[in-house]
Structure formats: C-alpha cells, structure tokens
Design a protein around this motif. Structure first.
Motif, PDB file in Angstrom:
ATOM      1  N   CYS A  36       0.937  -1.129  -0.030  1.00 37.49           N
ATOM      2  CA  CYS A  36      -0.047   0.074  -0.234  1.00 37.49           C
ATOM      3  C   CYS A  36       1.112   1.379  -0.030  1.00 37.49           C
ATOM      4  CB  CYS A  36      -1.025   0.036   1.382  1.00 37.49           C
ATOM      5  SG  CYS A  36      -0.212  -0.019   2.706  1.00 37.49           S
ATOM      6  N   HIS A  52      -4.862   1.626  -1.570  1.00 36.23           N
ATOM      7  CA  HIS A  52      -5.182   0.476  -0.532  1.00 36.23           C
ATOM      8  C   HIS A  52      -5.548  -0.635  -1.163  1.00 36.23           C
ATOM      9  CE1 HIS A  52      -4.203   3.090   2.913  1.00 36.23           C
ATOM     10  NE2 HIS A  52      -5.187   4.040   2.361  1.00 36.23           N
ATOM     11  N   GLY A  58      -9.032  -5.833   5.134  1.00 39.43           N
ATOM     12  CA  GLY A  58      -9.757  -4.861   5.601  1.00 39.43           C
ATOM     13  C   GLY A  58     -10.307  -5.151   7.314  1.00 39.43           C
ATOM     14  N   MET A  61      -7.481  -3.497   9.390  1.00 40.83           N
ATOM     15  CA  MET A  61      -7.185  -2.053   9.527  1.00 40.83           C
ATOM     16  C   MET A  61      -7.441  -1.345  10.624  1.00 40.83           C
ATOM     17  SD  MET A  61      -5.498  -1.674   6.684  1.00 40.83           S
ATOM     18  CE  MET A  61      -5.665  -0.041   6.580  1.00 40.83           C
ATOM     19  N   LEU A  64      -4.630  -1.931  13.022  1.00 42.00           N
ATOM     20  CA  LEU A  64      -3.500  -1.212  12.536  1.00 42.00           C
ATOM     21  C   LEU A  64      -3.411   0.281  12.769  1.00 42.00           C
ATOM     22  CD1 LEU A  64      -2.015  -1.770   9.014  1.00 42.00           C
ATOM     23  CD2 LEU A  64      -2.041   0.395   9.885  1.00 42.00           C
ATOM     24  N   ILE A 108      -0.972  -7.731  13.225  1.00 39.01           N
ATOM     25  CA  ILE A 108      -1.078  -7.363  11.580  1.00 39.01           C
ATOM     26  C   ILE A 108      -0.793  -8.226  10.742  1.00 39.01           C
ATOM     27  CG2 ILE A 108      -1.125  -5.364   9.946  1.00 39.01           C
ATOM     28  CD1 ILE A 108      -2.720  -4.812  12.463  1.00 39.01           C
ATOM     29  N   HIS A 209      -9.447   1.792  -2.771  1.00 42.05           N
ATOM     30  CA  HIS A 209      -9.470   0.655  -1.703  1.00 42.05           C
ATOM     31  C   HIS A 209      -9.623  -0.598  -2.206  1.00 42.05           C
ATOM     32  CE1 HIS A 209     -10.449   2.960   2.122  1.00 42.05           C
ATOM     33  NE2 HIS A 209     -10.763   4.164   0.976  1.00 42.05           N
ATOM     34  N   HIS A 218      -9.915   5.653   5.196  1.00 44.23           N
ATOM     35  CA  HIS A 218      -8.890   5.190   5.978  1.00 44.23           C
ATOM     36  C   HIS A 218      -8.036   6.556   6.454  1.00 44.23           C
ATOM     37  CE1 HIS A 218      -9.031   1.217   4.997  1.00 44.23           C
ATOM     38  NE2 HIS A 218      -8.039   1.112   4.042  1.00 44.23           N
ATOM     39  N   THR A 221     -10.164   7.086   9.609  1.00 50.88           N
ATOM     40  CA  THR A 221     -10.014   6.236  10.569  1.00 50.88           C
ATOM     41  C   THR A 221      -8.643   6.689  11.453  1.00 50.88           C
ATOM     42  OG1 THR A 221     -11.091   4.561   9.561  1.00 50.88           O
ATOM     43  CG2 THR A 221      -9.591   3.680  10.922  1.00 50.88           C
TER      44      THR A 221
END
Length: 364
Positions: A36, A52, A58, A61, A64, A108, A209, A218, A221
C-alpha cells in the motif's frame, strides 16, 4: 535506481498518480505480495489519502490504525521512522530477528499470513510526505539488503515529486459547499453518525480501496484513532488535499456527552492562511529563503528585511535570487502573483514558520 523512472513530472500528474508511479517503480525491483502507499500530513504524520487496493485485509485495518496512530508503538512506527537518518526499514531487521515479539507482527502481519514488512518514508527537506509499505507472505523469498537499498534510493525523489504534486497544482474553482461536516464515533472507533456534508467531503478524499464498498476512508480512521489516545477536548488535525485540488482540515477530539464518551470529528475547508507555509514548502525553499520570501510577500523592502533579520541587504538579494529560481519567477511582483493568483492565498498574516512547517500563532 534511476530517478527518472520513479515518478512522472509532478506538474503533469495528480498526487495519487505520482504515489502510484513511485510504488510501481519500486515494485518492479522489489516485488511484494501485499503493498500500500499513503500520503501523510507532514505536520502530524496522519494519513491523508492513498492506495489500498493491494493492501491489508479490511479486518486488520482498525487495529493497524490503533497501533500506528493511537498507541504509536513499534520499532518501525511511522513516527519512529520519520526521526531516523535513513528512510527505509525492514521489520525483521528492526526487531533483530525477533519478529514474534512485535505487537505489529502479532496483530497485523501474522493474521494476514505475512512474514515481513519493508517500509520507506517519502521524505524531502526534513518533512515526511508519504509512506510505501511492502509485505511478503509466508513462503515467499525474504527481502534482502539490496531491497532495502532500493527502497532508500526512491525516498527523496519520490517525496519531492509528491510534495510538488500536492502543493503546486493550484486550487480548483469548482463550487462546493463550505460548511463543516460532522462525524461521531464510539470509543472503539465504530462510526455512529456522518452528516450529509461530511459524506460529501469524505467522498472527495483521494483513496483507492481494496474493497470498493468500504464504509469510510482510511484517512478518517487514522485521525479518529489518534484522537482516541488524546486528551479530552484536545483536537488532533490533518490537512488533506482533495481530488478537486482543494484542501480539507479534519479535526477530531474525545468528548463525553451525557456520560457517554464519544469521538467527534469536524471536516472543514482549510483556511488559506493555514496552507501558506505548506505552499512555500512545496518549492523546496530553505528555512531562511521561506522566511525572507514571506516578508517580501508581506510587502517589506529588502532594506527593511535586512534590518529586521540583522543581515546585509546583499544577503537578502542573494536569497531572493534563489527563491526566484526555485519558484520559476523573475521578480517579487511575479512571486506575489504566483502565490496569490495560482494558489488563491490572502496576505500571510502570521509569519514566521513553526518548526513543523506551519505558521506560528501570535499573541495578537
């Protein structure tokens, strides 16, 4: 690695295209099973858009972002990497071969079937503008020292072109609402409310994505994850360049309405004055050149600048010749035209720059 294969000319490409070209140039020499590429706000190192489609599943994430921006832990966390003299890192090397001791690996990489991760911070003039992440799966050939060297070589030229693509392409005149949008989330990060204007702003963020049906960006987020770890009522912010060329500021903070804690985020068009330092940074000016250029834009004469900075007037002339060369203009009038017509910026009211590249607030 030849620099001319890294990225297309920044003036001819959108930021996502520049980022993608940099990633593809590296992937030609350093293949990856998962990868990514993200753009970062150089002041906060929060995500501001990215690629991404070939990234992590997903379901990992949220964790992460919690590790990266909330807890900010791990030997190769972006903030740790941004402080290092080198721009690339290999997790197996950073952990001295003890990958299983890494929370990032445990939570992860391992659940995604990945064996190791190579990171390269896209850094120019002391600022980190993006991050490339390459991972190899269990059973794939391990990364080599040569792979790390190739990643290191791409950092500066890719960052320079990404910075210019972000900052020097001007601002679109398309009419869009200027009202702020509102997002609310639970303490665990689950979004509970998105206003219609917030939906509009989120739709303008430059991200591609892996899952086209992703419920949010993201970028948002990442900001929410950082806010969850902040002090109540104290906002964290990221400036995001939208696909239209405009800039958006996402600010988020912890709140506790009616006894139920929540994370609140506002999405607001960035004030032009807050972008002035970023635009000057885009030309690759030195700190002194930026300082003098801002004073020139404020209308100060060379003599006044020399007096206020306690330097010779000839020194001011020498710095401004370099400013003209880097910005592609011939004199101070053209410099002002470039700054205010091309970038739609008002008079810079609060110089000088802070150490992270933003304008310092004054007591006035």
């Amino acid at each position: 690695m030849p620099t001319d294969e890294n990225v297309p000319a920044a003036a001819e490409a959108e930021p996502l295209d520049v980022l993608n070209a940099a990633a593809q140039a590296l992937l030609r020499h350093v293949p990856a099973d998962v990868w990514c590429a993200v753009m970062l706000d150089p002041a906060t190192l929060l995500d501001t858009g990215g690629l991404h489609e070939h990234g992590f599943p997903g379901e990992v994430m949220p964790r992460l972002f919690e590790i990266e921006h909330g807890e900010q832990i791990g030997v190769d966390n972006i903030r740790a990497l941004a402080r290092r003299p080198t721009s690339s890192s290999l997790l197996s090397v950073s952990t001295r071969g003890e990958l299983t001791q890494s929370v990032y690996f445990q939570d992860i990489l391992s659940p995604a079937g990945l064996a190791d991760e190579l990171r390269v911070a896209l850094r120019a003039d002391g600022h980190t503008w993006g991050l490339l992440v390459l991972c190899r799966a269990n059973g794939s050939a391990p990364f080599t020292a040569r792979d790390v060297e190739r990643a290191e070589a791409i950092s500066s030229p890719a960052a320079t072109d990404l910075r210019r693509a972000l900052l020097l392409k001007g601002i679109d005149d398309t009419e869009v609402p200027d009202a702020p949008g509102l997002v609310m989330a639970r303490p665990d990060g689950r979004i509970t409310y998105v206003s219609r204007i917030a939906e509009f702003w989120l739709s303008q963020i430059s991200e591609r994505h892996r899952d086209p049906s992703a419920s949010t960006t993201h970028t948002l987020t990442a900001v929410l994850s950082r806010a969850r770890r902040g002090l109540s009522g104290q906002p964290v912010s990221a400036r995001v360049r939208l696909g239209t060329g405009r800039w958006l500021t996402i600010s988020a903070w912890r709140d506790a309405p009616a006894g139920e804690e929540a994370i609140i985020a506002s999405l607001t068009p960035s004030r032009p004055a807050s972008l002035a330092a970023l635009v000057l940074n885009g030309y690759g000016l030195s700190p002194r050149e930026r300082q003098i250029a801002q004073l020139v834009i404020l209308g100060r004469t060379y003599a006044e600048i020399a007096t206020s900075l306690h330097i010779q007037e000839q020194t001011v002339n020498d710095h401004m010749r370099k400013v003209f060369a880097k910005t592609g203009v011939g004199n101070r009038v053209e410099l002002c035209t470039e700054m205010f017509t091309r970038h739609h910026l008002p008079v810079i009211a609060n110089p000088p720059l802070s150490t992270d590249g933003r304008l310092m607030a004054t007591g006035a």
